[in-house]
Enzyme design. Structure first.
Site, PDB file in Angstrom:
ATOM      1  N   GLN A 177      -4.425  -1.982   9.465  1.00 42.17           N
ATOM      2  CA  GLN A 177      -4.225  -3.287   8.837  1.00 42.17           C
ATOM      3  C   GLN A 177      -4.756  -4.393   9.760  1.00 42.17           C
ATOM      4  OE1 GLN A 177      -2.912  -3.881   5.658  1.00 42.17           O
ATOM      5  NE2 GLN A 177      -3.658  -5.946   6.076  1.00 42.17           N
ATOM      6  N   ASP A 218     -10.747   2.634   3.938  1.00 44.13           N
ATOM      7  CA  ASP A 218     -11.016   1.200   3.727  1.00 44.13           C
ATOM      8  C   ASP A 218     -12.528   0.950   3.651  1.00 44.13           C
ATOM      9  OD1 ASP A 218      -8.895  -0.539   3.318  1.00 44.13           O
ATOM     10  OD2 ASP A 218      -8.351  -0.612   5.446  1.00 44.13           O
ATOM     11  N   LYS A 256       0.840  -1.200   0.000  1.00 42.92           N
ATOM     12  CA  LYS A 256       0.000   0.000   0.000  1.00 42.92           C
ATOM     13  C   LYS A 256       0.883   1.261   0.000  1.00 42.92           C
ATOM     14  CE  LYS A 256      -3.686  -2.579   2.200  1.00 42.92           C
ATOM     15  NZ  LYS A 256      -4.363  -2.997   3.436  1.00 42.92           N
TER      16      LYS A 256
END
Ligand code: NAD
Length: 295
Positions: A98, A121, A54
């Site tokens: 994460q 997200d 990412k």
């Protein structure tokens, strides 16, 4: 006829190039680049790899990024405080945590602490709920990426029968809502308790599988011409240099003989998830994005 490969890597690269052009234009106009903060807890190898990918993508498109790596022992309360700090920082546009998190921390609680307009997200309850409204917020990254991939390959969705295998809060549930509310597909949702899974999968025009069960879907479970999206990624032990191979939830060899379209693993959904994360960060930084995502 051989299936068309839904090449997520190629489409994600196209999207990244489009984003890079926008970022350059922002900078030319004297504005700062979009800024993503990534929170990583502990030393899990796979999580490090995902976050590093990412960050690499942020660099590629010209985003600013901040990586916050906390020890496995960090308390839930301290992590919440860190999220509050990022929420209050006007120089940070988007934040991701994460997953997975250690057992003593609630992933649901922590991800829901992120302000919805910084939730790139798309995991918060607010953004999940907004899928069914006419004004969606930041869409969950993996489902967003899947729809974008299908659209860029002109896979028809309206009126088609989409069978979603898996109903997790992060993938299967938002995916089935987006297919129904945004794409006007007729949706069947299957999960671990579904009786006679094959009876349902055989009816799919579009089959999306997110279970984490390697090669769950075999050739005799699909009809000719189906479009298949394999979300699953499982590391299987191997004697190769890396010590593992990656397996999807679909038996590619068998199913690709019958499918009209199919995603590879790796190189299908994974890169599209990252591309969506970047698109969401751009959207969070500026609502004036000119990139025409199809969603
Ligand atoms: P999860 O464990 O939260 O959910 C799994 C879902 O599959 C559940 O709904 C469960 O009921 C269903 N399921 C399990 N076994 C089944 C079976 N035998 N028959 C029918 N349904 C079954 O997992 P998740 O977070 O949704 O992720 C699923 C997979 O997708 C994992 O391999 C994960 O690594 C992968 N994933 C990939 C990306 C990406 O960007 N490529 C993103 C998210 C998740």
């Amino acid at each position: 006829m051989a299936a068309t490969i839904l090449d997520g890597r190629k489409i994600a690269d196209e999207i990244k190039n489009e984003i890079a052009v926008e970022v350059a234009a922002l900078k030319d106009a004297g504005k700062r680049a979009p800024h993503l903060a990534a929170i990583l807890v502990g030393d899990d190898g796979a999580s490090h790899t995902y976050v590093n990918n990412k960050i690499k993508s942020c660099k590629k498109v010209g985003f600013e990024y901040t990586l916050l790596n906390f020890p496995e022992t960090i308390s839930e309360a301290k992590l919440m405080t860190e999220i509050d700090r990022i929420n209050a920082d006007d120089d940070i546009d988007g934040v991701i945590v994460q997953l997975p998190l250690p057992d003593h921390i609630s992933a649901a609680k922590v991800t829901d602490r992120i302000l919805p307009h910084k939730d790139v997200d798309g995991f918060t309850n607010e953004n999940y709920g907004r899928i069914t409204s006419k004004k969606p917020g930041l869409l969950p990254a993996t489902p967003f990426g899947i729809v974008e991939l299908l659209k860029r390959y002109n896979v028809p969705m309206e009126g088609k029968h989409c069978v979603m295998v898996g109903n997790s809060r992060t993938v299967g549930a938002p995916m089935s809502s987006i297919m129904s509310y945004h794409e006007n597909a007729t949706v069947t949702v299957c999960h671990i308790y579904t009786e006679d899974l094959a009876k349902h999968t055989k009816q799919a025009d579009i089959l999306i599988v997110a279970t984490g069960k390697p090669a769950l879907i075999k050739g005799d479970m699909v009809k000719d011409g189906v479009a298949v999206v394999d979300v699953g990624i499982t590391r299987l032990p191997s004697n190769n240099e890396r010590g593992y191979t990656l397996s999807g939830d679909v038996d590619f060899e068998e199913v690709s003989k019958k499918a009209s379209f199919i995603t590879p693993v790796p190189g299908g959904v994974g890169p599209m998830t990252i591309a969506s994360l970047l698109l969401n960060t751009l959207k969070a930084a500026t609502t004036a994005s000119t990139i025409t995502t199809k969603i």
